[in-house]
Write a protein that holds these residues in place. Structure first.
Motif, PDB file in Angstrom:
ATOM      1  N   SER A   1      -3.210 -14.746  -0.081  1.00 45.41           N
ATOM      2  CA  SER A   1      -3.140 -13.306   0.175  1.00 45.41           C
ATOM      3  C   SER A   1      -2.126 -13.006   1.275  1.00 45.41           C
ATOM      4  O   SER A   1      -1.401 -12.009   1.214  1.00 45.41           O
ATOM      5  CB  SER A   1      -4.519 -12.769   0.578  1.00 45.41           C
TER       6      SER A   1
ATOM      7  N   GLY B   1       1.301 -13.355  -0.368  1.00 47.79           N
ATOM      8  CA  GLY B   1       1.518 -12.629  -1.608  1.00 47.79           C
ATOM      9  C   GLY B   1       1.707 -13.492  -2.825  1.00 47.79           C
ATOM     10  O   GLY B   1       2.624 -13.273  -3.629  1.00 47.79           O
TER      11      GLY B   1
ATOM     12  N   ALA C   1      -1.810 -11.571  -5.784  1.00 51.85           N
ATOM     13  CA  ALA C   1      -0.786 -10.708  -6.372  1.00 51.85           C
ATOM     14  C   ALA C   1      -0.477 -11.241  -7.762  1.00 51.85           C
ATOM     15  O   ALA C   1      -0.884 -12.347  -8.116  1.00 51.85           O
ATOM     16  CB  ALA C   1       0.467 -10.705  -5.497  1.00 51.85           C
TER      17      ALA C   1
ATOM     18  N   ALA D   1       6.601  -0.959  -6.504  1.00 53.59           N
ATOM     19  CA  ALA D   1       6.207  -1.975  -5.521  1.00 53.59           C
ATOM     20  C   ALA D   1       6.737  -3.364  -5.859  1.00 53.59           C
ATOM     21  O   ALA D   1       6.447  -4.328  -5.138  1.00 53.59           O
ATOM     22  CB  ALA D   1       4.685  -2.022  -5.421  1.00 53.59           C
TER      23      ALA D   1
ATOM     24  N   ARG E   1       7.379 -10.069  -8.050  1.00 58.24           N
ATOM     25  CA  ARG E   1       6.021  -9.993  -7.504  1.00 58.24           C
ATOM     26  C   ARG E   1       5.595  -8.539  -7.358  1.00 58.24           C
ATOM     27  O   ARG E   1       6.371  -7.696  -6.913  1.00 58.24           O
ATOM     28  CB  ARG E   1       5.976 -10.685  -6.145  1.00 58.24           C
TER      29      ARG E   1
ATOM     30  N   PRO F   1       1.812  -5.988  -6.453  1.00 58.72           N
ATOM     31  CA  PRO F   1       0.405  -6.025  -6.043  1.00 58.72           C
ATOM     32  C   PRO F   1      -0.509  -6.254  -7.234  1.00 58.72           C
ATOM     33  O   PRO F   1      -0.144  -6.003  -8.388  1.00 58.72           O
ATOM     34  CB  PRO F   1       0.188  -4.631  -5.426  1.00 58.72           C
ATOM     35  N   ARG F   2      -1.709  -6.704  -6.949  1.00 58.19           N
ATOM     36  CA  ARG F   2      -2.632  -7.098  -8.017  1.00 58.19           C
ATOM     37  C   ARG F   2      -2.941  -5.945  -8.971  1.00 58.19           C
ATOM     38  O   ARG F   2      -3.113  -6.168 -10.174  1.00 58.19           O
ATOM     39  CB  ARG F   2      -3.921  -7.639  -7.394  1.00 58.19           C
ATOM     40  N   ASP F   3      -2.965  -4.706  -8.469  1.00 56.81           N
ATOM     41  CA  ASP F   3      -3.313  -3.584  -9.338  1.00 56.81           C
ATOM     42  C   ASP F   3      -2.147  -3.087 -10.182  1.00 56.81           C
ATOM     43  O   ASP F   3      -2.291  -2.133 -10.945  1.00 56.81           O
ATOM     44  CB  ASP F   3      -3.876  -2.422  -8.514  1.00 56.81           C
TER      45      ASP F   3
END
Length: 667
Positions: free
Chosen positions: A565, A568, A573, A597, A628, A630-632
């Motif tokens: 985390s 990233g 991610a 992002a 890369r 963000p996870r969402d």
């Protein structure tokens, strides 16, 4: 000669089909007219043949329609290959979700999900099954874990319980999975278990037939052969199977009324599909559990960061035993620094490359008439060589692959990549003709151990000859990770050699994978109360070694997730790896409308072991670029790359590239 006029049926004369084409820009539906003779068989889910750009191609019928969006003249469906609806609505939804998740094409996913047809098997009458007779399940073993009894209760009630299970050392894990499946089957639903390899399939199947009607248990694997595999797959499709067990492709099996999906040892590389779009069985299983609103269970001795992320997000809960139970079931683990080798005075210890403490543990176990497990990271004799002077890795002059010694009597060395023989070795860097072993393989270790323990039987278990079980009497068992045989009554001791070879790999998952392999071996050793000892040759201060000593994979996975985390990296991610020539990779990124992002990294060299993209010319550099988000925003990234891949494919002006979402090995 007269030509019979084709006539369309009055009701729904149009079939919407998905051709099985390999190019991304043709991953879409096309409409064809159906003749009256074909109408009864041309139902959604069946295989068909259509003429596309002048050639016949395989296709799946997705739906029947009364109208079409096509403005031109429609072609005719060539033929219905079989009236068997092999693509069910549930599997179709799963295929579409997997293609979206991994920026792939539906035909590529369908090749993984639906096996090739075997006409002779399909034409046979399906077997007739008698009504299911419930078999009582004893929940006592599951009650050992906090929340275990409650999990079985939720399965019996048909609730969508999701859990990550940490199996105890010595646990009969196959029986526990079979018990969970039996509870679901007794409740009138079906269960699906996905395991890494054939040996695990056999273990779960042997346990399943003791808890579920054997006629309703089906094992699927690639080693069955096309005829037998298709016969069993049809039994699943037609609703005869209630508990399906298989390797990674079985995650797509058309199980009716799915109530539970299980994945065992999700950190094993075998669960990652090597073919496009490179889905991981764990992710597909979790997608399926979400779509079907059914229960899910991830189990293993160790724990991946991905599994811990599911617990942290509250999508799943923990099934872990209390610390007193863990201590009572675990062998004593001691860590021995590599530097101990240089201080040994025991000739047998030097011969066997073992510190005296490890040697003493092995001697005590053998004296008690118990087998000893010796785990080495590599198979073969000497799988890697280096220069004796400058320590440069010895590589093939033709393909730059690593040179090895396949056996004791080999003159010179052999390339592990191209198989060429190098009769005379000379370092390309310093010119020295002296060589040394970088790491020693299982066969060489067995040879050295045998000299240290004269008169003791020595067995090896590795990729070219895996043993399933060994007797519970005194013997030395040298094994590579993942090939450890089960000993009757457990091993008296285990020696985990060359820890640096696992921990020192330049890989994101090196520590996680090392702990998983060590725990799998340690789980086969008797508990400390019965004299069980595990000696790991590695520095005790390393957190991964400490996690093994304490048998605490949850804390290790939590630490791994925190570390990723911070920088990233998956699973904190989502990351896409784009492999190809620098120009082709850059063109794909330029053509993609990436999320705001998104962060583009690279280009960098391909990580060790990564293959070149299919269709890539042999000449010229092949690089990797990373994107890369963000996870969402993972689905947004996959959708953008999927659209861009289709657009570039239609233009035919760039070299092929490979797109992998959350690849197992980033570098």
């Amino acid at each position: 000669m007269t030509v019979t006029q084709r006539q369309a049926p009055e009701h729904e004369p149009i079939a919407r089909v998905l051709p099985m084409l390999s190019v991304p820009h043709l991953d879409r539906e096309f409409d064809y007219l159906v003749t009256a003779e074909q109408s009864n068989d041309a139902q959604p889910g069946v295989r068909a043949r259509v003429r596309f750009h002048g050639r016949l191609v395989d296709a799946f019928i997705l739906e029947r329609r009364s109208d079409t969006d096509h403005v031109g003249k429609l072609g005719w469906l060539d033929r219905v290959v079989s009236p068997e609806p092999v693509l069910t609505a549930d599997v179709r939804r799963l295929v579409e979700a997997v293609a979206s998740r991994y920026a792939g094409t539906r035909p590529d996913v369908l090749r993984l999900a639906v096996p090739p047809r075997h006409a002779a098997v399909e034409k046979k009458d399906p077997p007739v099954f008698s009504p299911l007779t419930p078999i009582d399940v004893d929940p006592g073993a599951w009650a050992t874990y906090r929340g275990g009894a409650g999990f079985l209760g939720a399965l019996a009630e048909g609730r969508a319980a999701r859990a990550v299970w940490q199996a105890l050392p010595g646990e009969q894990w196959a029986d526990r999975l079979a018990e969970a499946a039996a509870v679901v089957v007794n409740a009138g639903r079906s269960a699906l278990a996905v395991v890494p390899d054939q040996r695990d399939v056999d273990a779960v199947h042997a346990a399943a037939v003791r808890h579920v009607d054997p006629d309703r248990v089906v094992a699927l694997s690639a080693g069955l052969g096309p005829s037998e595999r298709y016969r069993r797959w049809l039994a699943v499709l037609r609703g005869g199977a209630r508990f399906v067990i298989g390797t990674r492709s079985a995650v797509f099996a058309p199980v009716a009324d799915l109530g539970l999906v299980v994945v065992w040892d999700d950190g094993d590389d075998s669960l990652a599909e090597p073919r496009a779009p490179y889905p991981h069985a764990r992710e597909v299983a979790m997608l399926r559990a979400h779509q079907m609103r059914c229960a899910a269970l991830l189990g293993g001795y160790a724990r991946t960061a991905e599994a811990q992320a599911l617990v942290r997000s509250t999508w799943a809960h923990d099934l872990v035993a209390t610390r007193p139970v863990v201590r009572a079931r675990t062998a004593r683990v001691i860590a021995i620094d590599d530097s101990a080798f240089t201080q040994e005075r025991d000739p047998a210890a030097r011969t066997a490359r073992l510190p005296s403490m490890a040697l003493d543990a092995a001697r005590k176990a053998l004296a008690a008439d118990a087998p000893v497990l010796i785990q080495v990271p590599r198979r073969g004799y000497v799988p890697a060589l280096s220069c004796g002077r400058c320590r440069a890795i010895a590589r093939c002059r033709h393909c730059t692959g690593p040179l090895s010694l396949p056996d004791r009597d080999t003159t010179g060395a052999v390339c592990r990549w191209c198989g060429r023989h190098e009769a005379a070795l000379r370092c390309a860097r310093c010119g020295s003709d002296s060589v040394r072993a970088v790491v020693v393989g299982a066969r060489r270790t067995a040879e050295e151990i045998g000299r240290a323990f004269p008169g003791v039987s020595v067995m090896t278990s590795s990729g070219d000859g895996v043993l399933a079980t060994v007797p519970g009497s005194a013997a030395l068992v040298v094994s590579t990770p993942g090939a450890e045989p089960v000993a009757d009554g457990g091993y008296g001791a285990a020696l985990l050699l060359d820890g640096w070879a696992l921990l020192g790999r330049q890989d994101l998952r090196a520590a996680e994978d090392a702990l998983r392999r060590w725990m799998a071996a340690t789980a086969l050793v008797r508990p400390q109360s019965d004299g069980g000892v595990v000696a790991v040759v590695a520095e005790s201060a390393i957190p991964t070694v400490q996690a093994l000593i304490r048998w605490d994979p949850v804390a290790h996975a939590e630490s791994e997730l925190d570390a990723r985390s911070e920088v990233g990296l998956p699973p904190a991610a989502h990351m896409a790896a784009i492999d190809g020539t620098p120009e082709a990779a850059a063109a794909l990124i330029d053509a993609a409308t990436l999320p705001e992002a998104a962060e583009v990294l690279g280009p960098v060299d391909l990580p060790p072991g990564a293959r070149r993209p299919a269709g890539e010319p042999t000449a010229g550099p092949v690089m990797r670029m990373l994107v890369r988000v963000p996870r969402d925003r993972g689905l947004d990234l996959a959708a953008a790359l999927r659209r861009a891949t289709g657009s570039l494919s239609a233009r035919h002006d760039n070299e092929p590239v490979r797109v992998q979402i959350d690849p197992l090995h980033i570098g």
